[in-house]
Design a protein around this motif. Sequence first.
Motif, PDB file in Angstrom:
ATOM      1  N   PHE A 169      10.547   0.835  -1.670  1.00  0.00           N
ATOM      2  CA  PHE A 169       9.358   0.387  -0.961  1.00  0.00           C
ATOM      3  C   PHE A 169       9.292   0.987   0.442  1.00  0.00           C
ATOM      4  N   GLU A 170      10.430   1.291   1.051  1.00  0.00           N
ATOM      5  CA  GLU A 170      10.428   2.024   2.316  1.00  0.00           C
ATOM      6  C   GLU A 170       9.902   3.438   2.110  1.00  0.00           C
ATOM      7  N   VAL A 171      10.343   4.080   1.044  1.00  0.00           N
ATOM      8  CA  VAL A 171       9.872   5.432   0.757  1.00  0.00           C
ATOM      9  C   VAL A 171       8.365   5.421   0.533  1.00  0.00           C
ATOM     10  N   ARG A 172       7.860   4.360  -0.064  1.00  0.00           N
ATOM     11  CA  ARG A 172       6.422   4.218  -0.299  1.00  0.00           C
ATOM     12  C   ARG A 172       5.651   3.952   0.981  1.00  0.00           C
ATOM     13  N   TYR A 174       0.844  -1.194   0.000  1.00  0.00           N
ATOM     14  CA  TYR A 174       0.000   0.000   0.000  1.00  0.00           C
ATOM     15  C   TYR A 174       0.881   1.246   0.000  1.00  0.00           C
ATOM     16  N   ILE A 175       0.568   2.202  -0.862  1.00  0.00           N
ATOM     17  CA  ILE A 175       1.330   3.441  -0.922  1.00  0.00           C
ATOM     18  C   ILE A 175       0.634   4.463  -0.047  1.00  0.00           C
ATOM     19  N   SER A 176       1.252   4.824   1.045  1.00  0.00           N
ATOM     20  CA  SER A 176       0.645   5.745   1.994  1.00  0.00           C
ATOM     21  C   SER A 176       0.439   7.107   1.363  1.00  0.00           C
ATOM     22  N   ALA A 177      -0.725   7.683   1.617  1.00  0.00           N
ATOM     23  CA  ALA A 177      -1.023   9.027   1.121  1.00  0.00           C
ATOM     24  C   ALA A 177      -0.787  10.075   2.196  1.00  0.00           C
ATOM     25  N   GLY A 197       6.386   4.483 -14.593  1.00  0.00           N
ATOM     26  CA  GLY A 197       6.122   5.839 -14.118  1.00  0.00           C
ATOM     27  C   GLY A 197       7.005   6.207 -12.946  1.00  0.00           C
ATOM     28  N   ILE A 198       7.051   7.493 -12.661  1.00  0.00           N
ATOM     29  CA  ILE A 198       7.892   8.043 -11.598  1.00  0.00           C
ATOM     30  C   ILE A 198       6.988   8.684 -10.542  1.00  0.00           C
ATOM     31  N   PRO A 199       7.248   8.449  -9.244  1.00  0.00           N
ATOM     32  CA  PRO A 199       8.416   7.772  -8.682  1.00  0.00           C
ATOM     33  C   PRO A 199       8.240   6.282  -8.396  1.00  0.00           C
ATOM     34  N   TRP A 200       7.012   5.778  -8.308  1.00  0.00           N
ATOM     35  CA  TRP A 200       6.816   4.458  -7.720  1.00  0.00           C
ATOM     36  C   TRP A 200       7.119   3.312  -8.665  1.00  0.00           C
ATOM     37  N   PHE A 201       7.045   3.542  -9.954  1.00  0.00           N
ATOM     38  CA  PHE A 201       7.065   2.432 -10.905  1.00  0.00           C
ATOM     39  C   PHE A 201       8.085   2.639 -12.024  1.00  0.00           C
TER      40      PHE A 201
END
Length: 727
Positions: free
Chosen positions: A157-160, A18-21, A297-301
């Motif tokens: 993944f830590e940044v996410r 899960y990508i925290s918002a 895509g940037i940044p997550w993918f």
Amino acid sequence: MMSNAAPEPAEAELSPFYISASATVGAPRSHVLKQGDGFAVLDQFGDMQAAKPAAEGLFFEDTRYLSHFVLSIDGERPMLLSSTVTEDNALLATDLTNPDLFEGKRLRVAGDAVHLLRSTALGEAALFVKLELHNFGVIPARLHLGLDFDADFADLFEVRGTARRRRGERLPNEERPEGPVLAYRGLDGATRRTCFSFEPHPTAIGPRRAGWEIELPPDASATVMVTVRCERPGPSPAATSFTASVAAATRRTSDRRARSADLYSSNETFNDWLNRSRADLDMLATTTPHGLYPYAGIPWFSTAFGRDGIITSLECLWLDPALAAGTLRYLAAEQSTTLDPTADAEPGKILHETRKGEMAVLGEVPFRRYYGSIDATPLFVMLAAAYYARTGDLGLIRRLWPNIEAALEWMREYGDPDGDGLLEYDRRSVNGLVNQGWKDSRDSIFHADGHLAAAPIALVEVQAYAFAAYRGAAELAQALGHAERAGKLLASADRLRQQVETDFWLEALDSYALALDGRKEPCRVLASNAGHVLLAGLCTPDRAVRVADRLMRPESHSGWGIRTVAEGSARYNPISYHNGSVWPHDNGLIAMGFARYGLRRQLLQLLSGLFDAALFMELRRVPELFCGFARRPGTGPTGYPVACIPQAWSSAAVFAMLGAALGISFDASARQIRFTRPALPDWLDELRITNLRLGDACADLQLQRSNDDVALHVLRRSGDIDIVLTV
């Protein structure tokens, strides 16, 4: 993509991906640069994490090598004048100036006396910053230029937001003649280093700080160069420089123009959207040993995703078939040949995603080479067939045929475990993705009353892709001289068509069910997935019209685009990732489906809605998704907090829609480029296409709108090629 969508309160378990918002991730008005396997996310000043935690930094192979990078003048942030990425994405140009600088109570340097042009470029595993100062004042300017920096070596993944129980160790800083080195030894045993060099050498230097005393007489200039290189075990990327990196980014554009078509219209704002979308695709298209591949895509993918690469290539296939060729070769090379439940891998299955970071190497996340998507495999076959139809390149198809056959065998054997003819998924990996279609949020596949569908799940769009894959593979088999095989594949397509029309059609909704659950019960939810049935050409013309009309009603169409699920659905939430938002690539594929059935009015409405949305986007850069709120007069669409910007398949959406509107197709054997009932929206009077290629021939064309008609003019023709207009 990984799931961003938050579950209902009763569903306490979050996906580990899960990508925290939260505010620690959101980075509004960020700028991005990308080169190869590295990318940088910077704020408006060109800094990284200057004020608070954010998804900013210099990343290489899924590790953040630079997490703090802040420029100061006499200990204060400069004043921002302007900040923009060049049109070709070659560099970030930031204009800054000094604040009032005091010595005690005496004003030593008045504000705005010194101009500072900060130019940031990205090379292969290296960041370059050129600081050019000029004193426009009438008295000498003395100032202290400071640069604070640090590296947390966080896995992406830590940044996410993914928590880790243990991390590696920070190593003592090293001092090299050219500058300091920050280092980290990961739990994977790899030592990663962030290496700094400066020109001129700083006046003062500390463990995480450098400073220069600058003396500028009136009308004098000074330049400071900062280089940050990422080092990790293994072969190092070739050393490069600021100038070479800018030239390489510029060369991307010239290389693309040599191989693919260029577009120019009578609407300058539309041109801005076209140019930014093309530049973003060029930036995200990464050179691999197999050719170009569009990173997602940037940044997550910022890596190779099977589904994303295929769909991006399909969307701009008419414009740039080389992207499809590289994507097909890469995915064929990465096709699974083994059975590995920990990676959701099965023989013949096409890659979902690949990662190179510490957590992937250790297996803390399953994505080192992960195959958990139900749709990438039939989409691979679809793209191969579409590529052949576009180019006539039978040589590549012949080389890929064993991979195509392996993909078809996976569809029969592993993709359909109960043998009922439908492709369905149920994860094998304990920490893999729960949902494995493009809407892969944990809560994205549900029934009309809101309860989540139980696996194994058969998505409607995946059946449509499979139908198109069977038909496309039949055409390829025929071209390769395998007539008997072609007949069997066509029979499989016909059986699947009948099954989908029987099991998925919902008369009361004028649409298709989102999915069938593990008990073969339909999810009676009005969703954009039904539009992909039109893309594949599975449905009858009358049902195509009914689906299109339903998707264009206000409960589904927000005014900017078609929502992922319709307003009024049990889990509808316009702020969610997959349950009410608007995805440009989704709309692009649906537009291609509308074109297949001659639904020009609806198609132009989709194109116009997304164009209107782009008017409100910074740099005319359309994001991965935006919120699904209904269009309000005088305001633009509402942004989604952690959307990737840019995102390859969103950048390609405009080309999908435009190609669909033009009714463009290719017949390589007849040496023809065909335009069937081309249409242009009322805000676009003229479109020029230059260097539109078919094999070794090319043409320059002009399309002009007159009311509802479009005239076609051939401006230049080179080689054996015919241009055919059908009205």
